[in-house]
Scaffold this motif. Structure first.
Motif, PDB file in Angstrom:
ATOM      1  N   ALA A  62      -9.589 -22.066-109.046  1.00 27.00           N
ATOM      2  CA  ALA A  62     -10.754 -22.774-108.524  1.00 27.00           C
ATOM      3  C   ALA A  62     -11.525 -21.904-107.543  1.00 27.00           C
ATOM      4  O   ALA A  62     -12.718 -22.100-107.348  1.00 27.00           O
ATOM      5  CB  ALA A  62     -10.313 -24.070-107.851  1.00 27.00           C
ATOM      6  N   HIS A  63     -10.865 -20.968-106.904  1.00 29.55           N
ATOM      7  CA  HIS A  63     -11.459 -19.958-106.022  1.00 29.55           C
ATOM      8  C   HIS A  63     -12.464 -20.539-105.008  1.00 29.55           C
ATOM      9  O   HIS A  63     -13.645 -20.225-105.016  1.00 29.55           O
ATOM     10  CB  HIS A  63     -12.109 -18.862-106.848  1.00 29.55           C
ATOM     11  CG  HIS A  63     -12.500 -17.667-106.034  1.00 29.55           C
ATOM     12  ND1 HIS A  63     -11.638 -17.030-105.181  1.00 29.55           N
ATOM     13  CD2 HIS A  63     -13.674 -17.010-105.939  1.00 29.55           C
ATOM     14  CE1 HIS A  63     -12.267 -16.030-104.606  1.00 29.55           C
ATOM     15  NE2 HIS A  63     -13.498 -15.988-105.033  1.00 29.55           N
ATOM     16  N   GLY A  64     -11.975 -21.435-104.168  1.00 26.40           N
ATOM     17  CA  GLY A  64     -12.782 -21.939-103.068  1.00 26.40           C
ATOM     18  C   GLY A  64     -13.703 -23.091-103.402  1.00 26.40           C
ATOM     19  O   GLY A  64     -14.363 -23.628-102.523  1.00 26.40           O
ATOM     20  N   SER A  65     -13.787 -23.494-104.651  1.00 23.07           N
ATOM     21  CA  SER A  65     -14.641 -24.624-104.998  1.00 23.07           C
ATOM     22  C   SER A  65     -13.861 -25.925-104.831  1.00 23.07           C
ATOM     23  O   SER A  65     -12.654 -25.931-104.627  1.00 23.07           O
ATOM     24  CB  SER A  65     -15.149 -24.498-106.435  1.00 23.07           C
ATOM     25  OG  SER A  65     -14.081 -24.576-107.345  1.00 23.07           O
ATOM     26  N   THR A  66     -14.552 -27.033-104.913  1.00 21.71           N
ATOM     27  CA  THR A  66     -13.911 -28.335-104.812  1.00 21.71           C
ATOM     28  C   THR A  66     -13.024 -28.560-106.029  1.00 21.71           C
ATOM     29  O   THR A  66     -13.404 -28.230-107.149  1.00 21.71           O
ATOM     30  CB  THR A  66     -14.976 -29.446-104.744  1.00 21.71           C
ATOM     31  OG1 THR A  66     -15.813 -29.180-103.619  1.00 21.71           O
ATOM     32  CG2 THR A  66     -14.346 -30.812-104.611  1.00 21.71           C
TER      33      THR A  66
END
Length: 69
Positions: free
Chosen positions: A55-59
């Protein structure tokens, strides 16, 4: 927003119980919401970390499967 599947199990509460979970490679968690009674859960740390990197920092939105329910 991407949805991720995650399996959890119910857990005992308390500091000692949380430490034992972490030592076993699990993360203590709590499920709560406006129409949901709070539940203490444990999720696999390795699986959660793989999802979090993807997801690398996304919601993140999870489809939660609670064992036994």
């Amino acid at each position: 927003m991407e949805r991720f599947g995650l399996t959890a199990e119910t857990r005992n509460t308390g500091k000692g119980a949380a430490r034992k979970l972490r030592a076993a490679g699990k993360i203590p968690a709590v499920l709560y919401g406006t129409s949901v009674e709070p539940k203490s859960l444990a999720v696999d740390a390795h699986t959660f970390e793989k999802i979090a990197k993807k997801a690398h920092g996304s919601t993140m939105l999870f489809d939660l499967d609670i064992a036994g329910e």
